[in-house]
Design a protein around this motif. Sequence first.
Motif, PDB file in Angstrom:
ATOM      1  N   HIS A  15     -90.004 -77.131 -52.464  1.00 39.63           N
ATOM      2  CA  HIS A  15     -91.319 -77.250 -52.104  1.00 39.63           C
ATOM      3  C   HIS A  15     -91.607 -78.765 -52.664  1.00 39.63           C
ATOM      4  CE1 HIS A  15     -95.706 -76.393 -51.645  1.00 39.63           C
ATOM      5  NE2 HIS A  15     -95.877 -76.864 -52.952  1.00 39.63           N
ATOM      6  N   ALA A  16     -91.415 -78.832 -53.852  1.00 41.88           N
ATOM      7  CA  ALA A  16     -91.987 -80.280 -54.308  1.00 41.88           C
ATOM      8  C   ALA A  16     -91.365 -81.489 -53.669  1.00 41.88           C
ATOM      9  CB  ALA A  16     -91.538 -80.395 -55.834  1.00 41.88           C
ATOM     10  N   LYS A  17     -90.310 -81.316 -53.132  1.00 37.80           N
ATOM     11  CA  LYS A  17     -89.412 -82.348 -52.497  1.00 37.80           C
ATOM     12  C   LYS A  17     -89.890 -82.761 -51.001  1.00 37.80           C
ATOM     13  CE  LYS A  17     -85.167 -82.580 -54.832  1.00 37.80           C
ATOM     14  NZ  LYS A  17     -83.546 -82.420 -54.871  1.00 37.80           N
ATOM     15  N   ALA A  18     -90.257 -81.386 -50.388  1.00 41.44           N
ATOM     16  CA  ALA A  18     -90.787 -81.601 -49.073  1.00 41.44           C
ATOM     17  C   ALA A  18     -92.338 -81.804 -48.923  1.00 41.44           C
ATOM     18  CB  ALA A  18     -90.551 -80.125 -48.417  1.00 41.44           C
ATOM     19  N   ARG A  19     -93.011 -81.629 -49.822  1.00 43.39           N
ATOM     20  CA  ARG A  19     -94.560 -81.669 -49.796  1.00 43.39           C
ATOM     21  C   ARG A  19     -95.294 -82.438 -50.856  1.00 43.39           C
ATOM     22  NH1 ARG A  19     -95.898 -75.400 -48.677  1.00 43.39           N
ATOM     23  NH2 ARG A  19     -95.075 -75.550 -46.435  1.00 43.39           N
ATOM     24  N   GLY A  20     -94.465 -83.024 -51.951  1.00 48.22           N
ATOM     25  CA  GLY A  20     -94.867 -83.879 -52.724  1.00 48.22           C
ATOM     26  C   GLY A  20     -94.054 -84.573 -53.686  1.00 48.22           C
ATOM     27  N   GLU A  21     -94.280 -84.457 -55.010  1.00 49.89           N
ATOM     28  CA  GLU A  21     -93.144 -84.949 -55.927  1.00 49.89           C
ATOM     29  C   GLU A  21     -93.236 -84.277 -57.325  1.00 49.89           C
ATOM     30  OE1 GLU A  21     -94.791 -88.867 -58.166  1.00 49.89           O
ATOM     31  OE2 GLU A  21     -95.731 -89.017 -55.838  1.00 49.89           O
ATOM     32  N   LEU A  22     -92.281 -84.170 -58.078  1.00 46.20           N
ATOM     33  CA  LEU A  22     -91.915 -83.951 -59.410  1.00 46.20           C
ATOM     34  C   LEU A  22     -92.888 -84.733 -60.311  1.00 46.20           C
ATOM     35  CD1 LEU A  22     -88.470 -82.516 -59.356  1.00 46.20           C
ATOM     36  CD2 LEU A  22     -90.453 -81.158 -59.087  1.00 46.20           C
ATOM     37  N   THR A  23     -93.475 -84.272 -61.286  1.00 49.23           N
ATOM     38  CA  THR A  23     -94.177 -84.850 -62.297  1.00 49.23           C
ATOM     39  C   THR A  23     -93.696 -84.744 -63.553  1.00 49.23           C
ATOM     40  OG1 THR A  23     -95.934 -83.385 -62.625  1.00 49.23           O
ATOM     41  CG2 THR A  23     -96.285 -84.808 -61.074  1.00 49.23           C
ATOM     42  N   GLU A  24     -93.779 -85.543 -64.668  1.00 43.26           N
ATOM     43  CA  GLU A  24     -93.502 -85.607 -65.865  1.00 43.26           C
ATOM     44  C   GLU A  24     -94.139 -84.332 -66.913  1.00 43.26           C
ATOM     45  OE1 GLU A  24     -90.624 -87.029 -67.368  1.00 43.26           O
ATOM     46  OE2 GLU A  24     -90.226 -87.497 -65.336  1.00 43.26           O
ATOM     47  N   THR A  25     -95.397 -84.380 -66.557  1.00 42.15           N
ATOM     48  CA  THR A  25     -96.268 -83.477 -67.412  1.00 42.15           C
ATOM     49  C   THR A  25     -97.036 -82.729 -66.529  1.00 42.15           C
ATOM     50  OG1 THR A  25     -98.159 -85.015 -67.539  1.00 42.15           O
ATOM     51  CG2 THR A  25     -96.314 -85.038 -69.149  1.00 42.15           C
ATOM     52  N   PRO A  26     -97.495 -81.489 -66.885  1.00 42.62           N
ATOM     53  CA  PRO A  26     -98.416 -80.647 -66.266  1.00 42.62           C
ATOM     54  C   PRO A  26     -99.783 -81.235 -65.645  1.00 42.62           C
ATOM     55  CG  PRO A  26     -97.522 -79.316 -67.964  1.00 42.62           C
ATOM     56  CD  PRO A  26     -97.059 -80.833 -68.039  1.00 42.62           C
ATOM     57  N   GLY A  27    -100.308 -82.053 -66.767  1.00 42.78           N
ATOM     58  CA  GLY A  27    -101.462 -82.631 -66.356  1.00 42.78           C
ATOM     59  C   GLY A  27    -101.292 -83.630 -65.139  1.00 42.78           C
ATOM     60  N   GLN A  28    -100.289 -84.254 -64.743  1.00 44.09           N
ATOM     61  CA  GLN A  28    -100.166 -85.098 -63.460  1.00 44.09           C
ATOM     62  C   GLN A  28    -100.050 -84.275 -62.201  1.00 44.09           C
ATOM     63  OE1 GLN A  28     -96.714 -87.033 -64.986  1.00 44.09           O
ATOM     64  NE2 GLN A  28     -97.674 -88.772 -65.577  1.00 44.09           N
ATOM     65  N   ALA A  29     -99.885 -83.065 -62.470  1.00 43.60           N
ATOM     66  CA  ALA A  29     -99.572 -82.086 -61.159  1.00 43.60           C
ATOM     67  C   ALA A  29    -100.737 -81.506 -60.684  1.00 43.60           C
ATOM     68  CB  ALA A  29     -98.594 -81.094 -61.610  1.00 43.60           C
ATOM     69  N   ASP A  30    -100.437 -81.398 -59.223  1.00 42.65           N
ATOM     70  CA  ASP A  30    -101.711 -80.774 -58.485  1.00 42.65           C
ATOM     71  C   ASP A  30    -101.278 -79.171 -58.570  1.00 42.65           C
ATOM     72  OD1 ASP A  30    -103.095 -82.908 -57.687  1.00 42.65           O
ATOM     73  OD2 ASP A  30    -101.890 -83.169 -55.655  1.00 42.65           O
ATOM     74  N   ALA A  31    -100.133 -78.642 -58.755  1.00 40.67           N
ATOM     75  CA  ALA A  31     -99.487 -77.175 -58.777  1.00 40.67           C
ATOM     76  C   ALA A  31     -98.622 -77.237 -60.028  1.00 40.67           C
ATOM     77  CB  ALA A  31     -99.096 -76.836 -57.654  1.00 40.67           C
ATOM     78  N   VAL A  32     -98.842 -76.246 -60.621  1.00 41.56           N
ATOM     79  CA  VAL A  32     -97.909 -76.176 -61.827  1.00 41.56           C
ATOM     80  C   VAL A  32     -97.137 -74.560 -61.794  1.00 41.56           C
ATOM     81  CG1 VAL A  32     -97.703 -75.515 -64.346  1.00 41.56           C
ATOM     82  CG2 VAL A  32     -99.571 -77.276 -63.327  1.00 41.56           C
ATOM     83  N   PHE A  33     -95.739 -74.639 -61.996  1.00 41.53           N
ATOM     84  CA  PHE A  33     -95.010 -73.485 -61.644  1.00 41.53           C
ATOM     85  C   PHE A  33     -94.357 -73.320 -63.083  1.00 41.53           C
ATOM     86  CE2 PHE A  33     -94.989 -75.644 -57.604  1.00 41.53           C
ATOM     87  CZ  PHE A  33     -95.780 -74.771 -56.885  1.00 41.53           C
TER      88      PHE A  33
END
Length: 66
Positions: free
Chosen positions: A28-46
């Motif tokens: 999902h991240a590769k198809a629609r966005g990018e992986l982040t280093e911290t949850p604070g940088q993310a739009d969605a957290v799993f």
Amino acid sequence: MPEDGSDEIGKAMTTLRKPDLYDLFTLHAKARGELTETPGQADAVFSVEQGLTPYDIEEIMAEFMV
């Protein structure tokens, strides 16, 4: 006696590899966005502790498995 394909069906059912949640969310991240280093940088957290957890089965099925 003609073969009915049950051997192939049985083999397919026992060797089928289904993605786990890590693979599903990574795809999902590769198809629609990018992986982040911290949850604070993310739009969605799993995660197990925050965001979308493995226990949110209905939402996972509705949003990521269609």
